[in-house]
Write a protein that holds these residues in place. Structure first.
Motif, PDB file in Angstrom:
ATOM      1  N   ALA B  17       0.711  -1.307   0.033  1.00  0.00           N
ATOM      2  CA  ALA B  17       0.032   0.082   0.078  1.00  0.00           C
ATOM      3  C   ALA B  17       0.729   1.185  -0.074  1.00  0.00           C
ATOM      4  CB  ALA B  17      -0.860  -0.062   1.374  1.00  0.00           C
ATOM      5  N   PRO B  18       0.332   2.502  -0.530  1.00  0.00           N
ATOM      6  CA  PRO B  18       1.123   3.702  -0.224  1.00  0.00           C
ATOM      7  C   PRO B  18       0.926   4.188   0.905  1.00  0.00           C
ATOM      8  CG  PRO B  18      -0.992   4.210  -1.310  1.00  0.00           C
ATOM      9  CD  PRO B  18      -0.974   2.486  -1.114  1.00  0.00           C
ATOM     10  N   VAL B  19       1.979   5.004   1.350  1.00  0.00           N
ATOM     11  CA  VAL B  19       2.056   5.451   2.816  1.00  0.00           C
ATOM     12  C   VAL B  19       2.515   6.964   2.580  1.00  0.00           C
ATOM     13  CG1 VAL B  19       4.551   4.905   3.268  1.00  0.00           C
ATOM     14  CG2 VAL B  19       2.669   5.104   4.935  1.00  0.00           C
ATOM     15  N   GLU B  20       2.056   7.865   3.520  1.00  0.00           N
ATOM     16  CA  GLU B  20       2.512   9.208   3.615  1.00  0.00           C
ATOM     17  C   GLU B  20       2.834   9.533   5.147  1.00  0.00           C
ATOM     18  OE1 GLU B  20       1.055  13.252   1.709  1.00  0.00           O
ATOM     19  OE2 GLU B  20      -0.096  12.901   3.351  1.00  0.00           O
ATOM     20  N   ASN B  61      15.614   3.791  -0.873  1.00  0.00           N
ATOM     21  CA  ASN B  61      14.605   2.874  -0.553  1.00  0.00           C
ATOM     22  C   ASN B  61      13.265   3.270  -0.957  1.00  0.00           C
ATOM     23  OD1 ASN B  61      16.536   1.597   0.858  1.00  0.00           O
ATOM     24  ND2 ASN B  61      15.816   2.252   2.937  1.00  0.00           N
ATOM     25  N   GLY B  62      13.094   4.163  -2.319  1.00  0.00           N
ATOM     26  CA  GLY B  62      11.897   4.399  -2.978  1.00  0.00           C
ATOM     27  C   GLY B  62      11.031   5.528  -2.142  1.00  0.00           C
ATOM     28  N   PHE B  63      11.831   6.072  -1.219  1.00  0.00           N
ATOM     29  CA  PHE B  63      11.008   7.235  -0.374  1.00  0.00           C
ATOM     30  C   PHE B  63      11.063   8.519  -1.307  1.00  0.00           C
ATOM     31  CE2 PHE B  63       9.230   5.663   3.416  1.00  0.00           C
ATOM     32  CZ  PHE B  63       9.966   4.383   3.452  1.00  0.00           C
ATOM     33  N   LEU B  76       6.524  12.762   3.985  1.00  0.00           N
ATOM     34  CA  LEU B  76       7.429  11.604   3.102  1.00  0.00           C
ATOM     35  C   LEU B  76       6.320  10.778   2.616  1.00  0.00           C
ATOM     36  CD1 LEU B  76      10.078  10.378   3.092  1.00  0.00           C
ATOM     37  CD2 LEU B  76       9.436   9.183   5.178  1.00  0.00           C
ATOM     38  N   ARG B  77       6.699  10.353   1.488  1.00  0.00           N
ATOM     39  CA  ARG B  77       5.800   9.382   0.623  1.00  0.00           C
ATOM     40  C   ARG B  77       6.599   8.079   0.011  1.00  0.00           C
ATOM     41  NH1 ARG B  77       4.177  14.418  -1.619  1.00  0.00           N
ATOM     42  NH2 ARG B  77       2.531  15.147  -0.450  1.00  0.00           N
ATOM     43  N   LYS B  78       5.823   6.959   0.139  1.00  0.00           N
ATOM     44  CA  LYS B  78       6.130   5.944  -0.809  1.00  0.00           C
ATOM     45  C   LYS B  78       5.002   5.089  -1.187  1.00  0.00           C
ATOM     46  CE  LYS B  78       9.383   1.807  -0.396  1.00  0.00           C
ATOM     47  NZ  LYS B  78      10.227   1.053   0.343  1.00  0.00           N
ATOM     48  N   PRO B  79       5.154   4.888  -2.474  1.00  0.00           N
ATOM     49  CA  PRO B  79       4.083   4.494  -3.077  1.00  0.00           C
ATOM     50  C   PRO B  79       3.719   2.931  -3.030  1.00  0.00           C
ATOM     51  CG  PRO B  79       5.720   4.676  -4.806  1.00  0.00           C
ATOM     52  CD  PRO B  79       6.426   5.282  -3.679  1.00  0.00           C
ATOM     53  N   SER B  80       4.784   2.337  -2.400  1.00  0.00           N
ATOM     54  CA  SER B  80       4.353   0.829  -2.320  1.00  0.00           C
ATOM     55  C   SER B  80       5.455   0.565  -1.199  1.00  0.00           C
ATOM     56  CB  SER B  80       4.350  -0.067  -3.526  1.00  0.00           C
ATOM     57  OG  SER B  80       4.313  -1.310  -3.180  1.00  0.00           O
ATOM     58  N   VAL B  81       4.726  -0.022   0.116  1.00  0.00           N
ATOM     59  CA  VAL B  81       5.717  -0.229   1.113  1.00  0.00           C
ATOM     60  C   VAL B  81       6.136  -1.529   1.435  1.00  0.00           C
ATOM     61  CG1 VAL B  81       5.143   1.933   2.544  1.00  0.00           C
ATOM     62  CG2 VAL B  81       3.975  -0.379   2.793  1.00  0.00           C
ATOM     63  N   HIS B  82       7.081  -2.130   1.872  1.00  0.00           N
ATOM     64  CA  HIS B  82       7.469  -3.501   2.332  1.00  0.00           C
ATOM     65  C   HIS B  82       7.516  -3.636   3.880  1.00  0.00           C
ATOM     66  CE1 HIS B  82       8.519  -3.698  -2.104  1.00  0.00           C
ATOM     67  NE2 HIS B  82       9.150  -2.804  -2.046  1.00  0.00           N
ATOM     68  N   ILE B  83       7.673  -4.889   3.926  1.00  0.00           N
ATOM     69  CA  ILE B  83       7.605  -5.315   5.579  1.00  0.00           C
ATOM     70  C   ILE B  83       8.897  -4.861   5.893  1.00  0.00           C
ATOM     71  CG2 ILE B  83       7.963  -7.318   7.147  1.00  0.00           C
ATOM     72  CD1 ILE B  83       5.145  -7.390   6.075  1.00  0.00           C
ATOM     73  N   SER B  84       9.962  -4.662   5.403  1.00  0.00           N
ATOM     74  CA  SER B  84      11.465  -4.086   5.683  1.00  0.00           C
ATOM     75  C   SER B  84      11.214  -2.732   6.089  1.00  0.00           C
ATOM     76  CB  SER B  84      12.439  -4.567   4.723  1.00  0.00           C
ATOM     77  OG  SER B  84      12.171  -3.822   3.652  1.00  0.00           O
ATOM     78  N   ASP B  85      10.193  -1.963   5.576  1.00  0.00           N
ATOM     79  CA  ASP B  85      10.095  -0.501   5.906  1.00  0.00           C
ATOM     80  C   ASP B  85       9.627  -0.346   7.411  1.00  0.00           C
ATOM     81  OD1 ASP B  85       8.926   0.121   2.609  1.00  0.00           O
ATOM     82  OD2 ASP B  85      10.858   0.267   3.522  1.00  0.00           O
ATOM     83  N   THR B  86       9.082  -1.339   8.026  1.00  0.00           N
ATOM     84  CA  THR B  86       8.752  -1.118   9.174  1.00  0.00           C
ATOM     85  C   THR B  86       9.892  -0.650  10.202  1.00  0.00           C
ATOM     86  OG1 THR B  86       7.207  -2.851   9.196  1.00  0.00           O
ATOM     87  CG2 THR B  86       8.107  -2.280  11.566  1.00  0.00           C
ATOM     88  N   GLN B 110       8.833  14.287  16.990  1.00  0.00           N
ATOM     89  CA  GLN B 110       8.681  13.164  18.202  1.00  0.00           C
ATOM     90  C   GLN B 110       8.874  11.846  17.374  1.00  0.00           C
ATOM     91  OE1 GLN B 110       9.551  14.675  20.994  1.00  0.00           O
ATOM     92  NE2 GLN B 110       8.174  13.345  21.848  1.00  0.00           N
ATOM     93  N   GLY B 111       8.820  11.608  16.010  1.00  0.00           N
ATOM     94  CA  GLY B 111       8.786  10.282  15.263  1.00  0.00           C
ATOM     95  C   GLY B 111       7.526   9.769  14.979  1.00  0.00           C
ATOM     96  N   THR B 112       7.401   8.974  13.944  1.00  0.00           N
ATOM     97  CA  THR B 112       6.428   8.239  13.499  1.00  0.00           C
ATOM     98  C   THR B 112       6.733   6.728  13.540  1.00  0.00           C
ATOM     99  OG1 THR B 112       5.396  10.147  12.437  1.00  0.00           O
ATOM    100  CG2 THR B 112       4.678   7.816  11.752  1.00  0.00           C
ATOM    101  N   ILE B 113       5.965   5.910  13.998  1.00  0.00           N
ATOM    102  CA  ILE B 113       6.426   4.490  14.069  1.00  0.00           C
ATOM    103  C   ILE B 113       5.469   4.124  12.736  1.00  0.00           C
ATOM    104  CG2 ILE B 113       6.284   2.118  15.082  1.00  0.00           C
ATOM    105  CD1 ILE B 113       6.701   3.836  17.758  1.00  0.00           C
ATOM    106  N   LEU B 114       6.119   3.461  11.662  1.00  0.00           N
ATOM    107  CA  LEU B 114       5.434   2.919  10.478  1.00  0.00           C
ATOM    108  C   LEU B 114       5.587   1.401  11.006  1.00  0.00           C
ATOM    109  CD1 LEU B 114       4.088   3.083   7.664  1.00  0.00           C
ATOM    110  CD2 LEU B 114       6.791   2.994   6.722  1.00  0.00           C
ATOM    111  N   THR B 115       4.403   0.836  10.945  1.00  0.00           N
ATOM    112  CA  THR B 115       4.226  -0.726  10.921  1.00  0.00           C
ATOM    113  C   THR B 115       3.524  -1.301   9.487  1.00  0.00           C
ATOM    114  OG1 THR B 115       3.949  -0.595  13.457  1.00  0.00           O
ATOM    115  CG2 THR B 115       3.547  -2.663  12.354  1.00  0.00           C
ATOM    116  N   VAL B 116       4.430  -2.068   9.054  1.00  0.00           N
ATOM    117  CA  VAL B 116       3.835  -2.734   7.643  1.00  0.00           C
ATOM    118  C   VAL B 116       3.256  -4.155   7.943  1.00  0.00           C
ATOM    119  CG1 VAL B 116       4.170  -3.229   5.334  1.00  0.00           C
ATOM    120  CG2 VAL B 116       5.327  -1.217   6.306  1.00  0.00           C
ATOM    121  N   HIS B 117       2.073  -4.201   7.800  1.00  0.00           N
ATOM    122  CA  HIS B 117       1.471  -5.497   7.898  1.00  0.00           C
ATOM    123  C   HIS B 117       1.431  -6.366   6.482  1.00  0.00           C
ATOM    124  CE1 HIS B 117       0.380  -4.475  12.062  1.00  0.00           C
ATOM    125  NE2 HIS B 117      -0.213  -3.510  11.537  1.00  0.00           N
TER     126      HIS B 117
END
Lengths: 112, 118
Positions: B17-20, B61-63, B76-86, B110-117
């Motif tokens: 999925a894409p992420v911002e 890494n495609g960001f 910050l955006r990425k059109p298609s995330v991977h598990i490894s982007d967590t 303060q940081g954003t925790i990105l969790t890729v499922h």
């Protein structure tokens, strides 16, 4: 390997003690920055040195001090340690010309 | 002084999925902007930076990120995330330097925790 070396990687010490964290910047980098990362405060800037001189000071406690030596390595001294000083301490260095801030892998300090 | 606000503390997404990740800054002077990533038990790695020129910055890494001066944002955006982007992602700002050799401190959000499922 980022080129910024921090030692030790882990440190466990008791309250009231004093510790020294060491940072070797990337070859050629004249600026060194120290940051503290904790869960409640996030990444906080502590202090910056440039070519041996203190350049900027952030939220650094009076119990903490730092210096940069002629060979450009830097040391962060933490004294009268409290439980709340437990954190990850990062060092970064920068090079003129491309705003390349490079971070070390950090020293995890645990005060018990 | 500069400040940074990361609008989301946690962002869960599914793989591919894409992420911002959103970042707003505040400053009375010109700034340079950065995104860093921190994987568990590791240091901070630079993803990309905006110094000048094109407002769309491509990183590793495609960001990519877009600097919007009127909105004082650097999302910050990425059109298609991977598990490894967590990982945890940090937006940072520093005062733009007029040409000296000593750069100022980075101020972090303060940081954003990105969790890729999966």
């Amino acid at each position: 390997d980022s080129g910024v070396t921090q030692t030790p990687k882990h440190l466990i010490t008791a309250t009231g003690q004093r510790v020294t964290l060491r940072c070797s910047p990337r070859s050629g980098d004249l600026s060194v920055y120290w940051y503290q990362q904790s869960l409640d405060q996030g990444l906080q800037f502590l202090i910056q040195y440039y070519n041996g001189e203190e350049r900027a000071k952030g939220n650094i406690l009076e119990r903490f001090s730092a210096q940069q030596f002629p060979d450009l390595h830097s040391e962060l001294n933490l004294s009268s340690l409290e439980l709340g000083d437990s954190a990850l301490y990062f060092c970064a260095s920068s090079v003129a010309g491309n705003y390349g801030y490079t971070f070390g892998s950090g020293t995890r300090l645990t005060v018990v | 002084a500069q400040s940074v606000t990361q609008l989301d503390s946690q962002v869960p997404v599914f793989e591919e999925a894409p992420v911002e990740l959103r970042c707003n800054y505040s400053s009375s002077v010109s700034v340079y902007l950065f995104w860093y990533v921190q994987y568990p038990n590791q240091g901070l790695q630079l993803l990309l930076k905006y110094l000048s020129g094109s407002t769309l910055v491509k990183g590793i890494n495609g960001f990519e990120a877009e600097f919007n001066k009127s909105q004082t944002s650097f999302h910050l955006r990425k059109p298609s995330v991977h598990i490894s982007d967590t990982a945890e992602y940090f937006c940072a700002v520093t005062r733009a330097n007029a040409g000296g050799t000593s750069y100022g401190k980075l101020t972090f959000g303060q940081g954003t925790i990105l969790t890729v499922h999966p």
